[in-house]
Structures are given as C-alpha cells and as structure tokens.
Design a protein around this motif. Structure first.
Motif, PDB file in Angstrom:
ATOM      1  N   VAL A 225      -4.135  -9.285  -7.629  1.00  0.00           N
ATOM      2  CA  VAL A 225      -2.841  -8.674  -7.325  1.00  0.00           C
ATOM      3  C   VAL A 225      -2.558  -8.971  -5.859  1.00  0.00           C
ATOM      4  N   ARG A 226      -1.430  -9.611  -5.611  1.00  0.00           N
ATOM      5  CA  ARG A 226      -1.064  -9.989  -4.244  1.00  0.00           C
ATOM      6  C   ARG A 226       0.327  -9.451  -3.933  1.00  0.00           C
ATOM      7  N   GLY A 227       0.688  -9.531  -2.685  1.00  0.00           N
ATOM      8  CA  GLY A 227       2.035  -9.132  -2.286  1.00  0.00           C
ATOM      9  C   GLY A 227       2.110  -7.648  -1.983  1.00  0.00           C
ATOM     10  N   ASP A 228       3.309  -7.117  -2.079  1.00  0.00           N
ATOM     11  CA  ASP A 228       3.562  -5.719  -1.757  1.00  0.00           C
ATOM     12  C   ASP A 228       2.854  -4.806  -2.754  1.00  0.00           C
ATOM     13  N   LEU A 229       1.965  -3.952  -2.246  1.00  0.00           N
ATOM     14  CA  LEU A 229       1.161  -3.083  -3.103  1.00  0.00           C
ATOM     15  C   LEU A 229       2.033  -2.154  -3.933  1.00  0.00           C
ATOM     16  N   ALA A 230       2.995  -1.504  -3.324  1.00  0.00           N
ATOM     17  CA  ALA A 230       3.846  -0.550  -4.048  1.00  0.00           C
ATOM     18  C   ALA A 230       4.578  -1.228  -5.194  1.00  0.00           C
ATOM     19  N   THR A 231       5.159  -2.377  -4.935  1.00  0.00           N
ATOM     20  CA  THR A 231       5.896  -3.101  -5.974  1.00  0.00           C
ATOM     21  C   THR A 231       4.967  -3.539  -7.096  1.00  0.00           C
ATOM     22  N   ALA A 232       3.825  -4.090  -6.737  1.00  0.00           N
ATOM     23  CA  ALA A 232       2.874  -4.577  -7.741  1.00  0.00           C
ATOM     24  C   ALA A 232       2.377  -3.446  -8.634  1.00  0.00           C
ATOM     25  N   VAL A 233       2.011  -2.311  -8.039  1.00  0.00           N
ATOM     26  CA  VAL A 233       1.473  -1.192  -8.825  1.00  0.00           C
ATOM     27  C   VAL A 233       2.575  -0.556  -9.662  1.00  0.00           C
ATOM     28  N   ARG A 234       3.776  -0.433  -9.123  1.00  0.00           N
ATOM     29  CA  ARG A 234       4.890   0.098  -9.932  1.00  0.00           C
ATOM     30  C   ARG A 234       5.136  -0.783 -11.154  1.00  0.00           C
ATOM     31  N   GLN A 235       5.041  -2.101 -10.990  1.00  0.00           N
ATOM     32  CA  GLN A 235       5.217  -3.011 -12.124  1.00  0.00           C
ATOM     33  C   GLN A 235       4.120  -2.806 -13.164  1.00  0.00           C
ATOM     34  N   LEU A 236       2.880  -2.642 -12.715  1.00  0.00           N
ATOM     35  CA  LEU A 236       1.781  -2.395 -13.651  1.00  0.00           C
ATOM     36  C   LEU A 236       1.979  -1.075 -14.390  1.00  0.00           C
ATOM     37  N   LYS A 237       2.466  -0.070 -13.699  1.00  0.00           N
ATOM     38  CA  LYS A 237       2.696   1.236 -14.326  1.00  0.00           C
ATOM     39  C   LYS A 237       3.839   1.173 -15.334  1.00  0.00           C
ATOM     40  N   GLN A 238       4.781   0.280 -15.138  1.00  0.00           N
ATOM     41  CA  GLN A 238       5.927   0.158 -16.050  1.00  0.00           C
ATOM     42  C   GLN A 238       5.548  -0.441 -17.403  1.00  0.00           C
ATOM     43  N   GLU A 239       4.432  -1.146 -17.449  1.00  0.00           N
ATOM     44  CA  GLU A 239       4.017  -1.755 -18.707  1.00  0.00           C
ATOM     45  C   GLU A 239       3.620  -0.666 -19.699  1.00  0.00           C
ATOM     46  N   PRO A 240       3.839  -0.901 -20.996  1.00  0.00           N
ATOM     47  CA  PRO A 240       3.454   0.112 -21.979  1.00  0.00           C
ATOM     48  C   PRO A 240       1.937   0.226 -22.084  1.00  0.00           C
ATOM     49  N   GLY A 241       1.473   1.405 -22.472  1.00  0.00           N
ATOM     50  CA  GLY A 241       0.044   1.586 -22.676  1.00  0.00           C
ATOM     51  C   GLY A 241      -0.425   2.983 -22.350  1.00  0.00           C
ATOM     52  N   LYS A 242      -1.749   3.151 -22.423  1.00  0.00           N
ATOM     53  CA  LYS A 242      -2.380   4.460 -22.228  1.00  0.00           C
ATOM     54  C   LYS A 242      -2.473   4.851 -20.762  1.00  0.00           C
ATOM     55  N   GLY A 243      -2.675   3.893 -19.896  1.00  0.00           N
ATOM     56  CA  GLY A 243      -2.797   4.221 -18.486  1.00  0.00           C
ATOM     57  C   GLY A 243      -3.592   3.201 -17.704  1.00  0.00           C
ATOM     58  N   LEU A 244      -3.598   3.396 -16.409  1.00  0.00           N
ATOM     59  CA  LEU A 244      -4.370   2.594 -15.467  1.00  0.00           C
ATOM     60  C   LEU A 244      -5.370   3.515 -14.793  1.00  0.00           C
ATOM     61  N   PHE A 245      -6.471   2.953 -14.381  1.00  0.00           N
ATOM     62  CA  PHE A 245      -7.527   3.737 -13.757  1.00  0.00           C
ATOM     63  C   PHE A 245      -7.908   3.038 -12.463  1.00  0.00           C
ATOM     64  N   VAL A 246      -7.887   3.760 -11.351  1.00  0.00           N
ATOM     65  CA  VAL A 246      -8.221   3.176 -10.057  1.00  0.00           C
ATOM     66  C   VAL A 246      -9.543   3.738  -9.566  1.00  0.00           C
ATOM     67  N   GLY A 247     -10.315   2.890  -8.919  1.00  0.00           N
ATOM     68  CA  GLY A 247     -11.588   3.312  -8.354  1.00  0.00           C
ATOM     69  C   GLY A 247     -11.668   2.903  -6.897  1.00  0.00           C
ATOM     70  N   GLY A 248     -12.650   3.469  -6.214  1.00  0.00           N
ATOM     71  CA  GLY A 248     -12.890   3.097  -4.835  1.00  0.00           C
ATOM     72  C   GLY A 248     -12.460   4.163  -3.858  1.00  0.00           C
ATOM     73  N   VAL A 249     -12.306   3.757  -2.598  1.00  0.00           N
ATOM     74  CA  VAL A 249     -11.965   4.690  -1.532  1.00  0.00           C
ATOM     75  C   VAL A 249     -10.698   4.249  -0.790  1.00  0.00           C
ATOM     76  N   LYS A 250     -10.664   3.023  -0.313  1.00  0.00           N
ATOM     77  CA  LYS A 250      -9.525   2.576   0.495  1.00  0.00           C
ATOM     78  C   LYS A 250      -8.261   2.380  -0.333  1.00  0.00           C
ATOM     79  N   LEU A 251      -8.368   1.717  -1.475  1.00  0.00           N
ATOM     80  CA  LEU A 251      -7.187   1.492  -2.309  1.00  0.00           C
ATOM     81  C   LEU A 251      -6.583   2.813  -2.786  1.00  0.00           C
ATOM     82  N   PRO A 252      -7.377   3.771  -3.278  1.00  0.00           N
ATOM     83  CA  PRO A 252      -6.779   5.055  -3.670  1.00  0.00           C
ATOM     84  C   PRO A 252      -6.084   5.782  -2.505  1.00  0.00           C
ATOM     85  N   ARG A 253      -6.621   5.654  -1.303  1.00  0.00           N
ATOM     86  CA  ARG A 253      -5.943   6.269  -0.148  1.00  0.00           C
ATOM     87  C   ARG A 253      -4.569   5.636   0.044  1.00  0.00           C
TER      88      ARG A 253
END
Length: 182
Positions: free
Chosen positions: A97-125
């Motif tokens: 995943v490259r480019g603007d984080l907000a745009t990229a994650v919003r696009q992933l969230k828009q896709e149909p499905g059960k959900g996304l799961f994030v792990g780690g420390v820096k990315l979740p912050r």
C-alpha cells in the motif's frame, strides 16, 4: 463498509513488546478467532516482517506447540496489505500500500466484506490520528514488564472510547473491546 479493527497485547504497565507477554492456548485461540473475522490484515513494515518470520510456513517440526497451529494457519492464509515506503516488494499473500494513507485505507474499508484487522504499534497510531479505526481491543496481561514500546506515544489528541465487551482468560489476562465515541 468494512470495519477496521485493532487488537494488541499489552502489560499492565503499558508495554506492548511481544517478547514480554506470555503465549498460551486460550490467547492464541482468541486471536485466531479475531483474524477469522477479517477479510484482510493491514500491517506496517515492522509487524509484517515480524509476523512473516514467525508464522510463514514451513515451521520446523516441534518448533511450536500444536495449539499454535490454528493461529499459524489463519494468519498464513490471510490476505495482507503492507503499508511501507521502504519495501520494494512483498509476498506471503500480501500487497504493498503506497501513497496517502488515509485515502488508501478508506478505499480498503469501502470494499465489501467482514472487516479489516490492523496490527502493530506505529500504523495503528497513525490510523487513530486519522479517525479510521472502528474498534480497539486491548488484551491486558497481569504482568509488569518495566520496559518496551508503549501504545499511542505522541498521539496529538485524546480519543474517547466506550467499552463494548470484556472477556477474562484463565491466565488473568482481560480482553476489552472499545469503540470510539464519535
């Protein structure tokens, strides 16, 4: 819209270093169940490389207890998105995943499905700063580590949460799920 969920193990004194937290069968079963509730995992480079080193097959015979296998199989099979500006390529069922984080994650969230799961420390912050995490789970372990990385260091503003569930484990660890108050 797919919800973005975050779960992490943490000691009572706020340490989220995986080496400071004991593994047990109940917790592995719980975390495997969490992963099964997602269509894909979202990792930063550090957590991606750490998880790949720990869970990508083949594991040497006897390298881990048999009760870890359901988690290993679940994470191995999962689709993964890796946020990184330094990695040139990824595999292990992963996509950069490259480019603007907000745009990229919003696009992933828009896709149909059960959900996304994030792990780690820096990315979740960073995702918390952007208001993109829909559910937080903190698995608090009855241990004082006295060291290690802590969660959300440097967060620019308070995030108020409401407790939506609580689960106690035989080890004394407690999983608490929260949703942001919006």
């Amino acid at each position: 819209m797919r919800p973005l969920r975050y779960s992490i193990n943490v000691t009572l004194d706020g340490c989220c270093d995986h080496r400071a937290i004991p593994a047990d069968e109940d917790l592995h079963r719980h975390h495997a169940g969490n992963l099964e509730q997602a269509d894909a995992l979202l990792f930063g480079r550090v957590i991606y490389e750490m998880m790949e080193a720990a869970w990508r097959p083949p594991a040497a015979a006897g390298a881990r207890p048999v009760w870890m296998e359901p988690f290993a199989q679940t994470i191995n099979a999962a689709k993964k998105y890796v946020v990184s500006s330094t990695l040139e390529q990824v595999d292990w069922n992963a996509e950069l995943v490259r480019g603007d984080l907000a745009t990229a994650v919003r696009q992933l969230k828009q896709e149909p499905g059960k959900g996304l799961f994030v792990g780690g420390v820096k990315l979740p912050r960073a995702l918390t700063e952007l208001g993109l995490i829909d559910e937080y789970e903190f698995v608090v372990h009855p241990r004082l580590a006295g060291h290690g990385p802590t969660l959300f260091a440097g967060l620019s503003k308070h995030v108020d949460l409401k407790l939506v569930s609580r689960l106690e484990f035989g080890s004394g660890a407690v999983a608490m799920r929260y949703e942001p108050r919006r």
